[in-house]
Enzyme design. Structure first.
Site, PDB file in Angstrom:
ATOM      1  N   GLU A 194      48.097  59.588  48.205  1.00 39.28           N
ATOM      2  CA  GLU A 194      48.213  58.181  48.583  1.00 39.28           C
ATOM      3  C   GLU A 194      49.168  57.437  47.652  1.00 39.28           C
ATOM      4  OE1 GLU A 194      45.261  59.746  47.669  1.00 39.28           O
ATOM      5  OE2 GLU A 194      45.081  60.311  49.774  1.00 39.28           O
ATOM      6  N   ASN A 236      40.671  64.629  40.127  1.00 40.55           N
ATOM      7  CA  ASN A 236      41.637  63.690  39.525  1.00 40.55           C
ATOM      8  C   ASN A 236      41.258  62.282  39.952  1.00 40.55           C
ATOM      9  OD1 ASN A 236      42.754  64.875  42.264  1.00 40.55           O
ATOM     10  ND2 ASN A 236      43.633  62.830  42.082  1.00 40.55           N
TER      11      ASN A 236
HETATM   12  I1  8IG Z   1      41.910  67.814  44.856  1.00 36.46           I
HETATM   13  O1  8IG Z   1      43.976  62.225  44.967  1.00 36.46           O
HETATM   14  C1  8IG Z   1      42.577  66.153  45.665  1.00 36.46           C
HETATM   15  N1  8IG Z   1      42.708  66.073  46.980  1.00 36.46           N
HETATM   16  N2  8IG Z   1      44.203  62.507  49.517  1.00 36.46           N
HETATM   17  N3  8IG Z   1      44.095  62.359  47.212  1.00 36.46           N
HETATM   18  C2  8IG Z   1      43.922  63.067  48.359  1.00 36.46           C
HETATM   19  N4  8IG Z   1      43.467  64.311  48.384  1.00 36.46           N
HETATM   20  C3  8IG Z   1      43.190  64.863  47.207  1.00 36.46           C
HETATM   21  C4  8IG Z   1      43.327  64.208  45.992  1.00 36.46           C
HETATM   22  C5  8IG Z   1      43.809  62.887  45.997  1.00 36.46           C
HETATM   23  N5  8IG Z   1      42.949  65.048  45.027  1.00 36.46           N
END
Ligand code: 8IG
Length: 273
Positions: A194, A236
């Site tokens: 994003e 994260n």
């Molecule tokens: I692991 O920060 C993981 N998958 N959309 N955003 C999105 N998908 C993810 C993220 C993230 N971290």
């Protein structure tokens, strides 16, 4: 799109029943009780569940053919849990962003339902929106917001999604780990992460986690009457919440580091079902 599921005359439930029959015959069992999709950070858990009865190459089963991620051979594994119940582990998640259509995304769930599974456990890796969450936090999914603008349901079938993520299974997880966090998972299409503005939007509409899977699968599971449990590993902080750019290697490393802890939790949960 060259998959039987996407042929104009194909009935996805018929394909799922054929897939279930093929799978059960190969595994030499009459049916399964529970199915799991193990996402980023959760894959090692399967080794702790019990005795593996069969490991089947997913490409031998109708609808799962032609894996998309190179160097990765998806398998379907049947495991006898310590409790005696049979679990199907779907190691072949197809993501919506791969562009093979939503039927392909939910084929594993529908196959599990056709093989008799009454419980669907969906796990994933995600980005966190709550800044006090540390990388590697396990989060129980309490609800979702589906921002894919798509649905696995075809036709005028108005499926109720109240309590989609089973209160019974959620309380079972909380009994196993009283300190587990809970949150609302937002599924976006991806595969890009994003923008910080999009993450703020997800926060404003009530989201706590962002990811690229699970919501469409959960809807398909509910359509088949399954009880759904969702667990997410926050690898994260989402873009803009985390001050540094997102790095796929870091995301993978957080998953690997959390794996033993998550595996132990999941194994305890499945053996109480
Ligand atoms: I692991 O920060 C993981 N998958 N959309 N955003 C999105 N998908 C993810 C993220 C993230 N971290």
């Amino acid at each position: 799109m060259n998959n039987v599921l996407n042929e104009p005359s194909s009935d996805p439930f018929e394909v799922a029943s054929q897939a279930a029959a093929q799978l059960l015959a190969k595994a030499g069992v009459d049916g399964i009780d529970v199915a799991l999709t193990l996402g980023s950070g959760w894959a090692k858990a399967a080794d702790l569940f019990g005795e593996t009865l069969a490991t089947i190459d997913a490409s031998e089963i109708v609808g799962f053919s032609k894996p998309v991620v190179e160097g990765h051979l998806p398998t379907l594994r049947v495991v006898r849990l310590e409790s005696g119940k049979l679990a199907l582990i779907l190691g072949a998640r197809t993501h919506y962003y791969e562009g093979h259509g939503v039927r392909r995304v939910v084929h594993g769930v529908r196959t599990a339902a056709a093989a008799g599974a009454k419980i669907m456990i969906l796990t994933n890796g995600s980005g966190g929106i709550k800044e006090h969450w540390a990388n590697g936090t396990a989060v129980l999914i309490s609800d979702h917001i589906n921002l894919t603008a798509d649905s696995p349901i075809e036709g005028a079938n108005f499926i109720d999604l109240t309590d989609l993520y089973s209160p019974r299974l959620r309380s079972l997880v909380k009994q196993t780990d009283a300190s587990i966090e809970e949150g609302v998972y937002v599924q976006l299409r991806g595969p890009h992460y994003e923008t910080p503005a999009e993450v703020q939007m997800c926060k404003a509409i009530g989201g706590h986690l962002v990811g690229m899977s699970t919501a469409l699968e959960a809807i398909a599971a509910r359509e088949r009457g399954m009880e759904v449990l969702g667990l997410s590993l926050m690898t994260n902080l989402a873009a803009g919440i985390q001050k540094t750019p997102l790095n796929h290697e870091e995301v993978l490393a957080a998953g690997v580091a959390a794996e033993p802890r998550l595996s132990a939790l999941l194994s305890k949960v499945v053996n109480q079902l």
